[in-house]
Structures are given as C-alpha cells and as structure tokens.
Scaffold this motif. Sequence first.
Motif, PDB file in Angstrom:
ATOM      1  N   TYR A  87       2.602 -92.699 -41.388  1.00 10.54           N
ATOM      2  CA  TYR A  87       2.313 -90.525 -40.869  1.00 10.54           C
ATOM      3  C   TYR A  87       2.341 -90.260 -41.703  1.00 10.54           C
ATOM      4  O   TYR A  87       3.932 -90.296 -42.751  1.00 10.54           O
ATOM      5  N   ASN A 139       4.102 -85.284 -32.203  1.00 10.93           N
ATOM      6  CA  ASN A 139       5.022 -85.675 -31.508  1.00 10.93           C
ATOM      7  C   ASN A 139       5.070 -86.991 -32.319  1.00 10.93           C
ATOM      8  O   ASN A 139       4.948 -87.738 -32.534  1.00 10.93           O
ATOM      9  N   ARG A 140       7.264 -86.298 -32.822  1.00 14.02           N
ATOM     10  CA  ARG A 140       7.484 -87.420 -33.631  1.00 14.02           C
ATOM     11  C   ARG A 140       9.133 -88.040 -33.733  1.00 14.02           C
ATOM     12  O   ARG A 140       9.557 -87.636 -33.064  1.00 14.02           O
ATOM     13  N   GLU A 141       8.573 -89.339 -32.835  1.00  5.26           N
ATOM     14  CA  GLU A 141       9.356 -90.080 -32.000  1.00  5.26           C
ATOM     15  C   GLU A 141      10.102 -89.710 -30.787  1.00  5.26           C
ATOM     16  O   GLU A 141      11.058 -90.145 -30.600  1.00  5.26           O
ATOM     17  N   ARG A 147      10.954 -94.565 -29.814  1.00  6.80           N
ATOM     18  CA  ARG A 147      10.976 -94.767 -31.010  1.00  6.80           C
ATOM     19  C   ARG A 147       9.808 -95.643 -31.606  1.00  6.80           C
ATOM     20  O   ARG A 147       9.236 -96.014 -31.781  1.00  6.80           O
ATOM     21  N   GLY A 148       9.769 -94.882 -33.346  1.00  2.90           N
ATOM     22  CA  GLY A 148       9.116 -95.381 -34.316  1.00  2.90           C
ATOM     23  C   GLY A 148       7.209 -95.080 -33.680  1.00  2.90           C
ATOM     24  O   GLY A 148       6.442 -95.563 -34.330  1.00  2.90           O
ATOM     25  N   LEU A 149       7.478 -93.930 -33.175  1.00  2.00           N
ATOM     26  CA  LEU A 149       6.138 -93.588 -32.812  1.00  2.00           C
ATOM     27  C   LEU A 149       5.383 -91.854 -33.001  1.00  2.00           C
ATOM     28  O   LEU A 149       5.998 -91.126 -32.725  1.00  2.00           O
ATOM     29  N   VAL A 150       4.561 -91.848 -33.988  1.00  2.00           N
ATOM     30  CA  VAL A 150       4.749 -90.300 -34.025  1.00  2.00           C
ATOM     31  C   VAL A 150       2.703 -90.383 -33.450  1.00  2.00           C
ATOM     32  O   VAL A 150       1.715 -91.118 -33.328  1.00  2.00           O
ATOM     33  N   SER A 195       5.800 -94.936 -36.874  1.00  2.00           N
ATOM     34  CA  SER A 195       5.927 -93.620 -37.440  1.00  2.00           C
ATOM     35  C   SER A 195       5.599 -93.597 -39.650  1.00  2.00           C
ATOM     36  O   SER A 195       5.540 -92.934 -40.113  1.00  2.00           O
ATOM     37  N   SER A 229      -1.916 -92.011 -31.103  1.00  2.00           N
ATOM     38  CA  SER A 229      -0.875 -92.171 -32.084  1.00  2.00           C
ATOM     39  C   SER A 229      -0.754 -93.327 -33.177  1.00  2.00           C
ATOM     40  O   SER A 229      -1.560 -94.799 -33.336  1.00  2.00           O
TER      41      SER A 229
END
Length: 258
Positions: A231, A196-198, A202-205, A228, A225
């Motif tokens: 990552y 899961n890319r954002e 926002r700003g979370l992978v 980003s 988690s």
Amino acid sequence: MDKELKTPPPYPIASVDHALRAATILQMEGDATVAQLAERLGVARSTAHRILAMLVYRDFAVRGEDRVYRAGPVLELAAHSQSLVSRLRATALPHLHRVVDLVGETTNLIVRTGDTVRFIASVECRQALRVGSREGMVFPAHRTTAGLLLLAELDEEELEKAYAPERYRDRPSDRPDLARLRAELRRLRRNGFAVNRERSERGLVAVGVPVRDEDGTALAGLSVSMPSVRYDPHQLQPLVKSLEGAAHALERDFLHQS
C-alpha cells in the motif's frame, strides 16, 4: 465477532467449507446446476454432485425436475435468480475483473445486513503475494471498508438500532464505541471513500467506495484489498478515482438491467 476468528482454522475441512459455500450461493443467489456449482467452488463435477446430494438430504437444497438446484426449506431466505443480491453480483463481476486488471489488486463487492457485511463477489489478482477471495465471508460492519461506507448511510436512529446494547449482551466487547464510530462516519461522508488499515485482518489494507442506486442510496461497497506492504498512500487518490469510475459504470449497468 473478533477479527481473529477470520484466521483459517489449523485443520480446515475442505468438504465442510465447500458445502457451506454451496449453501450460501443457493441462498443468496438462487438456482444453480452441478456444473455451475463445480465452477464456483473450484471442484470436480462429481464432487459438486455429492455436496449437493447431501444438501438435499438435509433440506438445505431441493433438486427440480430440470436438474437445477435451489435453496431448500432450511434456508430462511427464499432466494431466486432475480434477487437483488444475485442481479447485483452478476452485473458487478465484469467491473470487478476490470478493476483487477487496472490496479492489480483483489477486488470485492460487499453488502450490509444489520451490524455485519457479507462479501458477495471477490475477484483475486494474479500477483504471487495477494489477498485471497473473501467471497461468502461475513465480517463486523464497523471493521471493514465497505461496512463503514454503508453504515455512514444510516441516520442516528438506524445506527442506534444496529448497535443496540441488548444485541451484544453475550459479547459486550464486540460492540463499538458509538461516539467514536459516529465521528468516523462523519469523516467518511465528507470524503466519499474509506481506507481500512489492518482493521479487519492483520497485514491487509483495503480502499472502498459506495455503489448507489438511482435514488442515491448505497446498495453495496466496492473495494480493493492488498497486502499492507504494497500500500502506497501517495497512490490513494488515483486508486479512489479508479474505484469511483468502476462504481459509476456498475451503477449505470445495474439501472439499465433493473
């Protein structure tokens, strides 16, 4: 449910947040003492006692003669200490801690209900820049790593029911494109993991794998988690291997405790 709704409010009310989290714990996990709730919420025992007293007053909780608090009549679920979610969470926590120690990122356990998922356990990593605990939070299933993995378990009829148009009559823009979702779920079934890319924030992978029961049915999703900026796609396969190892160990422990 839009992903922007998960941004903390500009003027958060800590006491309300603590009370809602306490009610969630009682509903989903069962009995708890003042000391246990204080530890989970990260507050003083006196604060936990006041929160529980208000929940009792409003019938969200009941206090037994043994001074143990339980879900009250307002809460729809008859939660108890041996519920599936409670046992799964208790079994998973040591494994979540080991994943955090191994990969250095926040680790979560997530279950699905309908078209949403709830984070039932979250262990934060110790890095200064990190994803905070999501425990107790609810997100649209199709916007989360674990949610997609769990949706991939559904057959065509079950998927149609979860996303029936009438359920989105008041929020049509929240309903995903089922053709695109089906194609994505087919890829996930082949891969056995999800990234899961954002998509949820926002700003979370996030990267996740399923946790299965003895019959092979997915009970939950196990995910890590990270910000980003940290990552690295080249490290995806080793990360998936670590998660799969933890998921298999959790499955074995849960089977032996059932």
